[in-house]
Design a protein around this motif. Structure first.
Motif, PDB file in Angstrom:
ATOM      1  N   UNK A   1       0.799  -1.222   0.000  1.00  0.00           N
ATOM      2  CA  UNK A   1       0.000   0.000   0.000  1.00  0.00           C
ATOM      3  C   UNK A   1       0.837   1.282   0.000  1.00  0.00           C
ATOM      4  N   UNK A   2       2.130   1.169   0.376  1.00  0.00           N
ATOM      5  CA  UNK A   2       2.998   2.338   0.278  1.00  0.00           C
ATOM      6  C   UNK A   2       3.096   2.806  -1.160  1.00  0.00           C
ATOM      7  N   UNK A   3       3.217   1.866  -2.085  1.00  0.00           N
ATOM      8  CA  UNK A   3       3.218   2.189  -3.510  1.00  0.00           C
ATOM      9  C   UNK A   3       1.802   2.494  -3.984  1.00  0.00           C
TER      10      UNK A   3
ATOM     11  N   UNK B   1      -8.179   0.077  -7.471  1.00  0.00           N
ATOM     12  CA  UNK B   1      -7.291  -0.266  -8.574  1.00  0.00           C
ATOM     13  C   UNK B   1      -5.829  -0.056  -8.194  1.00  0.00           C
ATOM     14  N   UNK B   2      -5.551   1.005  -7.443  1.00  0.00           N
ATOM     15  CA  UNK B   2      -4.173   1.311  -7.065  1.00  0.00           C
ATOM     16  C   UNK B   2      -3.609   0.275  -6.105  1.00  0.00           C
ATOM     17  N   UNK B   3      -4.363  -0.038  -5.048  1.00  0.00           N
ATOM     18  CA  UNK B   3      -3.871  -0.993  -4.071  1.00  0.00           C
ATOM     19  C   UNK B   3      -3.734  -2.387  -4.680  1.00  0.00           C
ATOM     20  N   UNK B   4      -4.699  -2.742  -5.537  1.00  0.00           N
ATOM     21  CA  UNK B   4      -4.641  -4.049  -6.176  1.00  0.00           C
ATOM     22  C   UNK B   4      -3.468  -4.122  -7.152  1.00  0.00           C
TER      23      UNK B   4
ATOM     24  N   UNK C   1      -0.116  -4.349  -5.349  1.00  0.00           N
ATOM     25  CA  UNK C   1       0.129  -5.651  -4.708  1.00  0.00           C
ATOM     26  C   UNK C   1       0.382  -6.738  -5.744  1.00  0.00           C
ATOM     27  N   UNK C   2      -0.316  -6.680  -6.852  1.00  0.00           N
ATOM     28  CA  UNK C   2      -0.085  -7.691  -7.890  1.00  0.00           C
ATOM     29  C   UNK C   2       1.327  -7.580  -8.455  1.00  0.00           C
ATOM     30  N   UNK C   3       1.870  -6.371  -8.495  1.00  0.00           N
ATOM     31  CA  UNK C   3       3.198  -6.172  -9.069  1.00  0.00           C
ATOM     32  C   UNK C   3       4.310  -6.408  -8.048  1.00  0.00           C
ATOM     33  N   UNK C   4       4.088  -6.001  -6.795  1.00  0.00           N
ATOM     34  CA  UNK C   4       5.188  -5.999  -5.827  1.00  0.00           C
ATOM     35  C   UNK C   4       4.922  -6.835  -4.572  1.00  0.00           C
ATOM     36  N   UNK C   5       3.780  -7.490  -4.493  1.00  0.00           N
ATOM     37  CA  UNK C   5       3.443  -8.243  -3.297  1.00  0.00           C
ATOM     38  C   UNK C   5       3.442  -9.739  -3.513  1.00  0.00           C
ATOM     39  N   UNK C   6       3.063 -10.448  -2.469  1.00  0.00           N
ATOM     40  CA  UNK C   6       2.933 -11.893  -2.511  1.00  0.00           C
ATOM     41  C   UNK C   6       1.499 -12.272  -2.860  1.00  0.00           C
ATOM     42  N   UNK C   7       1.275 -13.547  -3.093  1.00  0.00           N
ATOM     43  CA  UNK C   7      -0.087 -14.010  -3.352  1.00  0.00           C
ATOM     44  C   UNK C   7      -0.933 -13.797  -2.101  1.00  0.00           C
ATOM     45  N   UNK C   8      -2.226 -13.666  -2.296  1.00  0.00           N
ATOM     46  CA  UNK C   8      -3.115 -13.419  -1.170  1.00  0.00           C
ATOM     47  C   UNK C   8      -4.398 -14.210  -1.339  1.00  0.00           C
TER      48      UNK C   8
ATOM     49  N   UNK D   1     -10.231  -9.634  -3.490  1.00  0.00           N
ATOM     50  CA  UNK D   1      -9.896  -8.324  -2.910  1.00  0.00           C
ATOM     51  C   UNK D   1     -10.912  -7.269  -3.338  1.00  0.00           C
ATOM     52  N   UNK D   2     -11.231  -7.216  -4.621  1.00  0.00           N
ATOM     53  CA  UNK D   2     -12.196  -6.223  -5.111  1.00  0.00           C
ATOM     54  C   UNK D   2     -13.553  -6.425  -4.450  1.00  0.00           C
ATOM     55  N   UNK D   3     -13.979  -7.691  -4.334  1.00  0.00           N
ATOM     56  CA  UNK D   3     -15.278  -7.978  -3.721  1.00  0.00           C
ATOM     57  C   UNK D   3     -15.296  -7.557  -2.254  1.00  0.00           C
ATOM     58  N   UNK D   4     -14.250  -7.894  -1.521  1.00  0.00           N
ATOM     59  CA  UNK D   4     -14.209  -7.541  -0.098  1.00  0.00           C
ATOM     60  C   UNK D   4     -14.148  -6.029   0.106  1.00  0.00           C
TER      61      UNK D   4
END
Length: 308
Positions: free
Chosen positions: A54-56, A152-155, A158-165, A172-175
């Motif tokens: 989320x920093x990015x 869109x930003x947080x997703x 995370x898709x680019x720089x994070x781990x699987x969730x 994520x979008x639904x929640x």
């Protein structure tokens, strides 16, 4: 004398919360309440928001939100982003973390508080076609845009720089649609496909302007301690890299490169995020307070350190 790591930790915590070494008082309030909240520790939202991405994502959200002239006009006229950009960041973090980790009452109260603040945010702006229009921060159309940009930003970050969730992007979008509903968004997207469709509906409304470029100057170079400036430039580049080519073009931004060759942004972003995690710790005070509340309402008790 404090060690360099200790100084870094204090500076990082002050940047994110404005309170220096001590966590802000509101984080402890997340231990209060009589239910587990909207999101449990195994949810996609909890996994994404407790990571460093989320920093990015926060930088990317600000960039994307600025492209809607109505949203930008409200920020420009009613926000103190010039005088206190980090204070605005801290307030945004407080709302996101309260909705993520707080009880349902806390999440609702925080969202209602923001909506009350928005009641006075009204005015006029010139749209992408050059027509003067009125705006209100609580207008459903603008509220939707802000929610879409955040999601869109947080997703994307995370898709680019994070781990699987858990559950992946659609989950994520639904929640996180719950956060949109708390802010007054009707029928927020509940899948990546719906998110893309709703975002594309705004394409004709987006535009650059002198207000956007003025805000962009502050987003590019916020008043950070010297020790954080290089890291922030890398995170900013990482955020820009996740934008669509059209959004980068509207903002007047480009991918970092040497001549015709693009620079590898991702390894540098991951390095900076790792350093931030080292400085802030593996578990933030908001998450820790939420876990104490959840154990309490579920009738559980933390393990005795003497026997573990």
């Amino acid at each position: 004398m404090a060690s360099p790591l200790s100084r870094l930790r204090v500076e990082l915590k002050n940047t994110f919360t404005g309170t220096g070494a001590e966590p802000p008082a509101w984080t402890e309030e997340l231990a209060e309440g009589n239910d587990a909240g909207y999101f449990d520790p195994g949810s996609a939202v909890w996994s994404v928001h407790s990571s460093m991405t989320p920093t990015v994502g926060g930088i990317r959200a600000l960039l994307l939100q600025a492209l809607h002239p109505g949203a930008m006009a409200g920020v420009y006229a009613h926000s103190d982003f010039r005088e206190d950009p980090l204070g605005r960041l801290a307030n945004t973090i407080r709302w996101i973390f309260t909705v993520t980790y707080g009880s349902t009452d806390a999440a609702q109260s925080a969202s209602n508080w923001v909506r009350r603040l928005h009641e006075k945010v009204t005015g006029t702006y010139v749209d992408a076609a050059g027509v003067e229009r009125s705006y209100a921060a609580n207008d459903p159309h603008l509220l939707r845009w802000v929610h879409l940009a955040f999601t869109d930003a947080f997703l994307s970050a995370h898709r680019e720089y994070g781990l699987k969730f858990p559950g992946g992007p659609d989950e994520y979008v639904k929640e996180w649609a719950i956060a949109g509903e708390l802010m007054g968004v009707t029928d927020p997207p509940r899948s990546v496909a719906e998110l893309r469709d709703q975002l594309s509906a705004y394409d004709g409304e987006l535009a650059s302007s002198h207000q956007v470029q003025d805000a962009l100057a502050y987003i590019k170079r916020p008043p950070l301690p010297r020790s954080q400036r290089l890291g922030y430039r890398i995170l900013f580049a990482g955020a820009v890299a996740t934008l669509t080519p059209r959004h980068r073009e509207l903002l007047g931004l480009s991918l970092p490169h040497i001549g015709p060759l693009p620079l590898p942004v991702k390894p540098a972003v991951l390095l900076v995020l790792g350093a931030i995690k080292l400085g802030l710790g593996r578990q933030g005070p908001s998450e820790a307070a939420a876990l104490r509340r959840i154990r309490r309402v579920q009738g559980q008790h933390p393990p005795d350190p003497a026997t573990s």
